[in-house]
Enzyme design. Structure first.
Site, short mmCIF file in Angstrom:
data_model
loop_
_atom_site.label_atom_id
_atom_site.label_comp_id
_atom_site.label_asym_id
_atom_site.label_seq_id
_atom_site.Cartn_x
_atom_site.Cartn_y
_atom_site.Cartn_z
N GLN A 37 42.84 33.69 34.67
CA GLN A 37 43.14 32.74 33.60
C GLN A 37 43.70 31.43 34.18
O GLN A 37 44.42 31.44 35.16
CB GLN A 37 44.15 33.34 32.60
CG GLN A 37 45.50 33.70 33.21
CD GLN A 37 46.48 34.33 32.22
OE1 GLN A 37 46.16 34.54 31.06
NE2 GLN A 37 47.70 34.61 32.68
N HIS A 64 44.34 37.92 35.24
CA HIS A 64 44.61 38.52 33.93
C HIS A 64 44.41 40.02 34.05
O HIS A 64 45.27 40.78 33.63
CB HIS A 64 43.70 37.92 32.85
CG HIS A 64 43.92 38.51 31.47
ND1 HIS A 64 43.48 37.92 30.32
CD2 HIS A 64 44.51 39.66 31.07
CE1 HIS A 64 43.82 38.67 29.26
NE2 HIS A 64 44.43 39.72 29.70
N HIS A 117 50.89 46.80 30.65
CA HIS A 117 49.84 46.78 29.63
C HIS A 117 48.46 46.87 30.29
O HIS A 117 47.60 47.65 29.84
CB HIS A 117 49.95 45.49 28.81
CG HIS A 117 48.79 45.26 27.91
ND1 HIS A 117 48.72 45.75 26.63
CD2 HIS A 117 47.61 44.60 28.12
CE1 HIS A 117 47.56 45.41 26.09
NE2 HIS A 117 46.88 44.70 26.96
N GLU A 118 48.25 46.08 31.35
CA GLU A 118 46.95 46.08 32.02
C GLU A 118 46.65 47.43 32.65
O GLU A 118 45.53 47.92 32.60
CB GLU A 118 46.88 44.95 33.06
CG GLU A 118 46.90 43.55 32.46
CD GLU A 118 45.71 43.28 31.53
OE1 GLU A 118 44.57 43.59 31.91
OE2 GLU A 118 45.93 42.77 30.41
N HIS A 122 43.61 49.31 30.95
CA HIS A 122 42.40 49.24 31.79
C HIS A 122 42.49 50.10 33.05
O HIS A 122 41.55 50.79 33.40
CB HIS A 122 42.12 47.79 32.19
CG HIS A 122 41.91 46.87 31.02
ND1 HIS A 122 40.75 46.86 30.28
CD2 HIS A 122 42.71 45.93 30.46
CE1 HIS A 122 40.83 45.95 29.33
NE2 HIS A 122 42.02 45.36 29.40
P1 5GP Z 1 39.63 38.81 23.62
O1 5GP Z 1 39.20 39.35 22.29
O2 5GP Z 1 40.84 37.95 23.57
O3 5GP Z 1 38.50 38.23 24.44
O4 5GP Z 1 40.07 40.10 24.42
C1 5GP Z 1 41.20 40.84 24.11
C2 5GP Z 1 41.36 41.94 25.12
O5 5GP Z 1 40.34 42.93 24.94
C3 5GP Z 1 41.21 41.53 26.57
O6 5GP Z 1 42.39 40.99 27.08
C4 5GP Z 1 40.85 42.83 27.22
O7 5GP Z 1 41.97 43.66 27.35
C5 5GP Z 1 39.93 43.42 26.19
N1 5GP Z 1 38.52 43.00 26.41
C6 5GP Z 1 37.87 41.99 25.75
N2 5GP Z 1 36.59 41.90 26.16
C7 5GP Z 1 36.44 42.87 27.11
C8 5GP Z 1 35.32 43.29 27.88
O8 5GP Z 1 34.21 42.77 27.79
N3 5GP Z 1 35.54 44.33 28.73
C9 5GP Z 1 36.74 44.94 28.84
N4 5GP Z 1 36.85 45.95 29.72
N5 5GP Z 1 37.80 44.57 28.11
C10 5GP Z 1 37.66 43.55 27.27
P1 5GP Z 2 44.76 42.06 26.66
O1 5GP Z 2 44.32 40.83 25.98
O2 5GP Z 2 44.59 42.12 28.14
O3 5GP Z 2 44.48 43.34 25.95
O4 5GP Z 2 46.31 41.95 26.40
C1 5GP Z 2 47.12 41.06 27.03
C2 5GP Z 2 48.51 41.47 26.63
O5 5GP Z 2 49.37 41.06 27.67
C3 5GP Z 2 48.96 40.82 25.35
O6 5GP Z 2 49.84 41.69 24.69
C4 5GP Z 2 49.73 39.61 25.86
O7 5GP Z 2 50.78 39.24 25.02
C5 5GP Z 2 50.28 40.14 27.17
N1 5GP Z 2 50.44 39.10 28.18
C6 5GP Z 2 51.55 38.89 28.88
N2 5GP Z 2 51.40 37.86 29.72
C7 5GP Z 2 50.14 37.40 29.54
C8 5GP Z 2 49.41 36.35 30.14
O8 5GP Z 2 49.86 35.60 31.00
N3 5GP Z 2 48.13 36.19 29.71
C9 5GP Z 2 47.56 36.99 28.76
N4 5GP Z 2 46.30 36.77 28.40
N5 5GP Z 2 48.24 38.00 28.16
C10 5GP Z 2 49.52 38.20 28.57
#
Ligand code: 5GP
Ligand code: 5GP
Length: 229
Positions: A37, A64, A117-118, A122
């Site tokens: 990111q 990220h 969380h990650e 994942h």
């Molecule tokens: P956003 O909807 O903001 O693109 O994604 C929200 C979260 O859903 C991401 O941070 C990630 O954790 C998960 N995610 C979104 N798109 C993908 C994808 O194509 N593959 C995977 N493995 N996770 C995803």
């Molecule tokens: P994802 O979108 O990967 O499922 O979730 C990201 C989670 O990590 C969200 O709950 C978000 O608030 C938290 N988070 C903490 N730090 C960061 C950051 O630097 N970038 C993003 N995208 N999410 C973060």
């Protein structure tokens, strides 16, 4: 009678098999997305951001996540709640993670909540291939191998608030890494589309970049901003 018994056994086996298959395949995957990111684009949205307790991160792309994915575009998540995030198992990586995987969410934190969380969402889905230490180490190695900011600035694309063609952004990253990235945009407070995240694909073992078997959905404009940080 024997025949009835045998057919009952066969029927139960057929009923059980799919669930065994589903349980094991839900933890399997085809490749990883390695997602970085741009902090300037996380911070200048309506949601704003908070710097980590260790201080303002460098003006560089930050990790990220490393996300297991299937070739059909779907992905597994939260695969194993018996393996919680354990910062003591990655104590040797923490200082590198603070630099390369900084958290920008509010309220300010050390990064542990983000990494936890990650890992839980994942990382636990990659356990058939790598353990927790290897998961974080793999992401750090990939970050080192792919100098996105270097690739962009070499092509004259700088985080100066100006707008650049998405094609030139994609081409410069391809030129430097050898592989086509997927660019995700978000919008700043005024609604301008800007460079938010860069997705690269990685083989199942986490050792090398590959061409993406499938790209996520979503589209940027032809010209996007690259804000400063
Ligand atoms: P956003 O909807 O903001 O693109 O994604 C929200 C979260 O859903 C991401 O941070 C990630 O954790 C998960 N995610 C979104 N798109 C993908 C994808 O194509 N593959 C995977 N493995 N996770 C995803
Ligand atoms: P994802 O979108 O990967 O499922 O979730 C990201 C989670 O990590 C969200 O709950 C978000 O608030 C938290 N988070 C903490 N730090 C960061 C950051 O630097 N970038 C993003 N995208 N999410 C973060």
């Amino acid at each position: 009678m024997k025949l009835l018994h045998a057919s009952l056994c066969l029927i139960s086996l057929l009923l059980i098999l799919p669930s065994i298959f589903a349980a094991s395949s839900s933890e399997d995957f085809d490749f990883f997305y390695f997602v970085q990111q741009w902090p300037g684009s996380y911070c200048d949205t309506q949601r704003s951001c908070c710097f980590p307790t260790s201080g303002k991160p460098a003006a560089d792309f930050g990790i990220h996540g490393l996300w297991p994915n299937y070739k059909d575009g779907t992905y597994p998540s939260n695969c194993d709640n018996t393996k919680p995030f354990d910062s003591s198992s990655i104590s040797d990586l923490i200082s590198s993670m603070q630099k390369s995987w900084p958290t920008l969410a509010c309220p300010s934190g050390s990064g542990e909540t983000f990494w936890e969380h990650e890992w839980e969402k994942h990382g636990t889905c990659s356990e058939s291939v790598i353990d927790q230490h290897e998961y974080f180490q793999t992401a750090l190695n990939l970050k080192q191998k792919t100098d996105l900011l270097g690739a962009l600035t070499k092509a004259g694309i700088n985080p100066d608030g100006k707008s650049y063609s998405i094609e030139s952004i994609r081409d410069s990253i391809k030129e430097s890494t050898g592989f086509t990235p997927w660019i995700q945009c978000n919008t700043d407070e005024s609604g301008n589309s800007q460079l938010y995240q860069v997705y690269l694909c990685v083989d199942r073992s986490g050792s090398g970049l590959i061409e993406c078997p499938v790209f996520p959905r979503g589209k940027c404009g032809d010209e996007i901003n690259f804000p400063s940080f």
